[in-house]
Write an enzyme that holds these catalytic residues in place. Structure first.
Site, mmCIF file in Angstrom:
data_model
loop_
_atom_site.group_PDB
_atom_site.id
_atom_site.type_symbol
_atom_site.label_atom_id
_atom_site.label_comp_id
_atom_site.label_asym_id
_atom_site.label_seq_id
_atom_site.Cartn_x
_atom_site.Cartn_y
_atom_site.Cartn_z
ATOM 1 N N ASP A 63 -1.569 -0.507 -4.565
ATOM 2 C CA ASP A 63 -2.819 -0.256 -3.907
ATOM 3 C C ASP A 63 -3.726 -0.571 -5.355
ATOM 4 O O ASP A 63 -5.097 -1.469 -4.785
ATOM 5 C CB ASP A 63 -2.653 1.868 -4.309
ATOM 6 N N LYS A 109 7.625 1.107 2.025
ATOM 7 C CA LYS A 109 8.275 0.074 0.608
ATOM 8 C C LYS A 109 9.602 0.506 0.609
ATOM 9 O O LYS A 109 10.664 0.535 0.463
ATOM 10 C CB LYS A 109 7.327 0.004 -0.755
ATOM 11 N N LYS A 153 0.809 -1.621 0.137
ATOM 12 C CA LYS A 153 -0.142 0.082 -0.207
ATOM 13 C C LYS A 153 1.004 1.592 0.502
ATOM 14 O O LYS A 153 1.911 1.010 0.650
ATOM 15 C CB LYS A 153 -1.000 -0.170 0.701
ATOM 16 N N LYS A 184 5.219 9.295 -6.715
ATOM 17 C CA LYS A 184 5.966 9.885 -5.995
ATOM 18 C C LYS A 184 7.709 9.513 -6.189
ATOM 19 O O LYS A 184 7.864 10.360 -6.051
ATOM 20 C CB LYS A 184 5.697 9.090 -5.534
#
Ligand code: ADP
Ligand code: MG
Length: 270
Positions: free
Chosen positions: A126, A14, A9, A40
């Site tokens: 996700d 991570k 998620k 990101k």
């Protein structure tokens, strides 16, 4: 060459865990590449000491493909770790998973990565849409590690990732290597994750404590391995790196129902 991926998620830890594991593996003398597959773009920040200035997709958008040089998209971080960020679309435009497909294909075509002993794909999990499933589907990653806390939504994402792995395991080499617990200090968290892993036909291969040293190191734009190499937290990441390098416990996962997740969370988390 070992080909692994971390899925989980968003915000679960991570990239932090991946960067510390990459750093630890490099200190074991292994040649490592970490490929950020999350719009990101910050997967390799702690290894590079800064946010990646040019992602593969940035470069593809700004130049003709023939003009792209390896050094534009492949960077070198802490202790020689090779760092790449696939990149993503501008917010509100396009498909996030598409960036991963374009980036991985371009890296292949250009033979852009140096020879390494291990490649680690750091992938947002996700939604396991076509793009985010690509490292699994196309055989880029063969051993998948799922990062999860004991929070229900994190377990939910982990279970969905297990469903994706199961689908592609039927016709390929991809296997689940284990669950990496990254603690959020929820009640009964370790027992819950241990049982969850068992139900998924795998094991909890690490339980990483929540520790301020991670945030302090991050504020210095460093991994814990670099900032506090002798800390207990660095020891936890080193141990995990060894477990992953040995990677002996590969399985085809058996995902559970949402009701079963709820039951586990309620049983252990009270
Ligand atoms: P992801 O890559 O899954 O989106 P990140 O690795 O960026 O998540 O982590 C999100 C935040 O959680 C970061 O600010 C990071 O410093 C923090 N974090 C991750 N793991 C830990 C931990 N074990 N202890 C304390 N903070 C952590
Ligand atoms: Mg990340």
């Amino acid at each position: 060459m070992k080909k692994i991926a971390f899925y989980g998620k968003g915000g679960i830890g991570k990239s932090t865990t991946a960067s510390n594991v990459s750093a630890a593996l490099s200190l074991m003398g292994k040649r490592v590449a970490q490929i950020g597959c999350d719009p990101k773009n910050d997967s390799t920040r702690l290894l590079l000491g800064h946010i990646c200035k040019e992602t593969v997709l940035d470069k593809v958008r700004r130049s003709e493909v023939e003009e792209i040089r390896k050094e534009d998209i492949v960077h070198t971080g802490f202790n020689g770790v090779t760092c790449v960020e696939a990149g993503g679309p501008e917010p509100g435009v396009g498909c996030a998973g598409r960036g991963i497909i374009v980036a991985l294909q371009l890296l292949d075509r250009m033979k852009a990565l140096p020879p390494v002993d291990l490649t680690l794909y750091d992938v947002l999990g996700d939604v396991v849409c076509g793009g985010f499933a690509m490292p699994i589907r196309e055989g880029y990653a063969e051993e998948i590690y799922i990062v999860s806390s004991g929070e229900l939504m994190s377990l939910y994402a982990a279970n969905n990732i297990a469903k994706g792995i199961r689908r592609f395991a039927a016709r390929g080499k991809v296997r689940l290597g284990g669950i990496i617990g990254n603690s959020r200090n929820t009640p009964g968290e370790k027992e819950l994750l241990t049982e969850f892993a068992k139900e998924l036909n795998t094991e909890l291969i690490a339980f990483i404590p929540r520790d301020k040293i991670v945030n302090v190191a991050e504020n210095h734009r460093q991994t814990v391995l670099q900032y506090a190499p002798d800390s207990p937290q660095a020891g936890v990441y080193k141990e995990l790196a060894k477990t992953i390098w040995d990677g002996t416990n590969l399985s085809i996962p058996t995902p559970v129902t949402f009701e079963e997740l709820e039951r586990l969370a309620a049983f252990y988390g009270t």
